[in-house]
Scaffold this motif. Structure first.
Motif, PDB file in Angstrom:
ATOM      1  N   LEU A 305       0.816  -1.212   0.000  1.00 56.35           N
ATOM      2  CA  LEU A 305       0.000   0.000   0.000  1.00 56.35           C
ATOM      3  C   LEU A 305       0.855   1.270   0.000  1.00 56.35           C
ATOM      4  O   LEU A 305       0.474   2.273  -0.609  1.00 56.35           O
ATOM      5  N   ARG A 306       1.991   1.227   0.661  1.00 55.95           N
ATOM      6  CA  ARG A 306       2.884   2.393   0.643  1.00 55.95           C
ATOM      7  C   ARG A 306       3.384   2.643  -0.779  1.00 55.95           C
ATOM      8  O   ARG A 306       3.438   3.785  -1.242  1.00 55.95           O
ATOM      9  N   HIS A 307       3.763   1.565  -1.467  1.00 60.97           N
ATOM     10  CA  HIS A 307       4.212   1.703  -2.854  1.00 60.97           C
ATOM     11  C   HIS A 307       3.068   2.207  -3.738  1.00 60.97           C
ATOM     12  O   HIS A 307       3.267   3.099  -4.583  1.00 60.97           O
ATOM     13  N   TYR A 308       1.878   1.629  -3.537  1.00 65.79           N
ATOM     14  CA  TYR A 308       0.733   2.041  -4.354  1.00 65.79           C
ATOM     15  C   TYR A 308       0.414   3.522  -4.116  1.00 65.79           C
ATOM     16  O   TYR A 308       0.118   4.268  -5.056  1.00 65.79           O
ATOM     17  N   GLN A 309       0.468   3.945  -2.876  1.00 68.15           N
ATOM     18  CA  GLN A 309       0.170   5.332  -2.553  1.00 68.15           C
ATOM     19  C   GLN A 309       1.188   6.275  -3.183  1.00 68.15           C
ATOM     20  O   GLN A 309       0.848   7.357  -3.664  1.00 68.15           O
ATOM     21  N   ASP A 310       2.455   5.854  -3.227  1.00 68.46           N
ATOM     22  CA  ASP A 310       3.515   6.692  -3.802  1.00 68.46           C
ATOM     23  C   ASP A 310       3.458   6.731  -5.324  1.00 68.46           C
ATOM     24  O   ASP A 310       3.664   7.779  -5.939  1.00 68.46           O
ATOM     25  N   GLU A 311       3.206   5.554  -5.933  1.00 73.21           N
ATOM     26  CA  GLU A 311       3.298   5.439  -7.389  1.00 73.21           C
ATOM     27  C   GLU A 311       1.939   5.296  -8.083  1.00 73.21           C
ATOM     28  O   GLU A 311       1.874   5.322  -9.313  1.00 73.21           O
ATOM     29  N   CYS A 312       0.881   5.103  -7.287  1.00 75.10           N
ATOM     30  CA  CYS A 312      -0.464   4.876  -7.815  1.00 75.10           C
ATOM     31  C   CYS A 312      -0.534   3.660  -8.741  1.00 75.10           C
ATOM     32  O   CYS A 312      -1.290   3.623  -9.729  1.00 75.10           O
ATOM     33  N   LYS A 313       0.263   2.655  -8.416  1.00 78.70           N
ATOM     34  CA  LYS A 313       0.217   1.360  -9.090  1.00 78.70           C
ATOM     35  C   LYS A 313       0.849   0.328  -8.167  1.00 78.70           C
ATOM     36  O   LYS A 313       1.601   0.670  -7.247  1.00 78.70           O
ATOM     37  N   ALA A 314       0.545  -0.928  -8.438  1.00 76.14           N
ATOM     38  CA  ALA A 314       1.047  -2.010  -7.585  1.00 76.14           C
ATOM     39  C   ALA A 314       2.548  -2.200  -7.780  1.00 76.14           C
ATOM     40  O   ALA A 314       3.078  -1.931  -8.864  1.00 76.14           O
ATOM     41  N   PRO A 315       3.251  -2.650  -6.752  1.00 77.49           N
ATOM     42  CA  PRO A 315       4.672  -2.960  -6.924  1.00 77.49           C
ATOM     43  C   PRO A 315       4.838  -4.131  -7.881  1.00 77.49           C
ATOM     44  O   PRO A 315       3.989  -5.023  -7.960  1.00 77.49           O
TER      45      PRO A 315
END
Length: 595
Positions: A305-315
């Protein structure tokens, strides 16, 4: 924007610096009722250290003035217990004790940690101690005994919290699986850990220690030091503590909503994103009551979720590197006499793995008996978090299964490394698999299987080969959770195809990737009435015309008709869907037909 406490287990920092905190303080009264000395076991990275930090700050006499700041708005602030802010806190973290070197080196590292804890305790509470504490650099047990005497003489009580009590002892065992002598020296006879916990036990009996809370991963070490510490209550499998650590589905749903709002993305993406998290990170149950909720691994959810919030896509990679240490546990257990066979059965979705009960008291000597009794191995896999309770059968036995796809990947990788130990072979297979994902052309992989892969199995494997063995072979070659969800149960309405590669939602943007379904059949050489040499001499085209092969292909293609209909309806991209019927002829040849 949500501040995810990824890798942060400091309760005051989380509460005062605006990080997300999922309230578990409603369990504090229940913990007090459960007993004075408690053991709580959970897999790594499940929030045990944060739980201990929460208890530290709730019970510490020195944090009385911070209670509103730290616990305001939480459940325990509305319903505090009489023991709030009552104790002097002594905390040990055995993950800081090195497992390297000789037994004397380990003992020295343990003593350094214990003495540092005692010194920190003195600095914190010196105004409350009426008597001095005599430090012994070469004997931390004597330092600890002096501390408990000083606390008791001062009319106070200690709350002792021990984090990862089994960490360094387990590391000794896992790093040296074929020689457990150092491990036994730590625990047997008058081993240093047993001696330490005898002092803890005696100090509780004398009243200088009021409460003890111990966290760890497995009961292995606890069993080996039972005579030194046989008074603790293990709350690990009690239903009321199932959700003490971990994330529930409603909690995760709120977090997903917040992340999507931050990214300005449509609510229609909610179900797909939650489904991805469920497939990869959900599935843990820590009791035998099936009405209790399944839990998500918190560190993995925060990573995603942290990655998604930063990049607006799944890791791209679903497994956080911080959990790769779990692979060492699987490797150790797979190295046991019955280990590889158990791993293969666990990977088979149609196989049922049952236990009468989870073993909760077994010493290291039992690990030599795993070939005769798998219950110890399966229990350890449960405690390590790579198996979980999925059901109970009609006799009340526990049914165990892999909790999710990131855990499944650890098993597959272990098998892959056992069958293909050379890095160059694994790289070659990965390159062939990547081409297969885009072409659905099985020939290069089939050629490799026939020429090299089958030869990696010894005669015993050959004698016991069957459809499961072939399925496992293809699984180890093709499993890839960067591109695919390798999960047939949800997609195919509980009718199991042998291997389903469904493109991950975040990867469907790449048009060359294919959705792939493989259905396997196995024919022994005796079924074919041919020798291995005869099978190897004939072309695939000739072999495919044999009546037994034709019948097997026909059966597989009929099953694929159903799977194709389900997947085509679900993903609405029939042009990307490729279904292959694969028939193995002994451990010699492979033929296939595309639906």
């Amino acid at each position: 924007m949500i501040r995810f406490p990824y890798g942060i287990s400091n309760f005051p920092a989380i509460r005062t610096e605006g990080y997300l905190y999922l309230d578990r303080t409603q369990h504090i009264p229940l913990l007090e009722e459960a007993g004075k000395q408690l053991v709580f076991l959970r897999p790594r990275r499940f929030g045990k250290s944060l739980l201990l930090s929460t208890l530290v700050n709730y019970y510490d006499v020195k944090t009385t003035n911070q209670f509103e700041t730290l616990f305001g708005g939480l459940e325990v602030e509305r319903n505090p217990t009489p023991e709030r802010n009552r104790y002097l806190i002594l905390r040990w973290d055995f993950s800081k004790v090195s497992a390297q070197g000789s037994i004397d080196d380990i003992k020295s590292s343990l003593f350094n940690h214990l003495n540092a804890s005692v010194e920190g305790f003195i600095q914190t509470y010196q105004d409350m101690l009426r008597f001095p504490v005599r430090m012994q650099d070469d004997d931390a047990l004597a330092s600890f005994q002096s501390l408990t005497n000083a606390v008791q003489g001062s009319g106070q009580q200690i709350y002792l919290l021990i984090d990862e009590y089994d960490n360094f002892a387990n590391e000794v065992l896992v790093r040296d699986p074929h020689n457990s002598r150092r491990y036994q020296d730590l625990l047997e006879g008058e081993g240093i850990l047993k001696s330490l916990f005898k002092i803890v036990k005696g100090s509780v009996a004398e009243g200088s220690i009021g409460r003890v809370f111990i966290t760890g991963v497995s009961p292995l070490v606890l069993a080996d030091m039972t005579s030194g510490y046989n008074v603790a209550t293990d709350i690990s499998l009690m239903p009321r503590f199932n959700t003490l650590c971990g994330i529930t589905q409603p909690e995760l749903g709120e977090l997903v909503t917040g992340v999507l709002q931050h990214c300005g993305q449509d609510e229609n993406q909610f179900d797909g994103l939650l489904q991805t998290l469920k497939q990869f990170y959900n599935g843990y149950r820590f009791c035998d009551q099936l009405d209790k909720p399944l839990l998500y691994n918190p560190i993995l959810c925060f990573y995603f979720l942290r990655h998604y919030q930063d990049e607006c896509k799944a890791p791209r990679q679903m497994l956080d590197g911080n959990l790769m240490m779990d692979a060492a546990r699987i490797r150790y257990l797979a190295s046991q006499p019955s280990g590889t066979g158990v791993v293969e059965r666990i990977l088979d979705e149609e196989s049922t793995i049952t236990l009468d009960v989870l073993e909760n008291r077994f010493g290291v000597e039992k690990l030599t008996d795993l070939q005769q009794d798998e219950s110890y191995l399966l229990s350890l896999l449960y405690y390590f978090g790579v198996l979980t309770i999925v059901d109970t059968n009609i006799l009340g036995k526990l049914t165990l299964g892999i909790p999710n796809l990131v855990t499944r990947a650890l098993y597959v990788d272990e098998l892959r490394q056992r069958i293909l130990p050379a890095p160059k072979d694994r790289i070659a297979v990965a390159n062939m698999a990547e081409k297969f994902y885009q072409s659905a052309d099985l020939q290069p992989l089939a050629d490799y299987l026939e020429q090299k892969y089958f030869a990696a199995f010894n005669n015993r494997d050959y004698a016991w080969s069957n459809e499961l063995t072939i399925k496992t072979a293809f699984l180890t070659l093709l499993f890839n959770d960067i591109y695919y969800v390798v999960d047939s149960e949800t997609a195919l309405q509980r009718r199991y195809a042998d291997l389903v590669l469904v493109i991950r939602p975040s990867m469907r943007q790449y048009p060359t990737l294919k959705d792939i379904v493989l259905e396997f059949k196995y024919l022994s050489l005796s079924d074919l009435k041919l020798t291995g040499e005869q099978v190897r001499e004939q072309s695939r085209e000739t072999l495919a015309q044999l009546p037994a092969v034709q019948a097997a292909l026909h059966e597989a293609l009929q099953q694929l008709q159903h799977y194709r209909a389900v997947l085509a309806e679900k993903y609405q991209e029939p042009q990307r869907l490729h279904c292959l019927a694969v028939v193995a002829l002994g451990f010699d040849r492979v033929v296939w037909q595309t639906l």
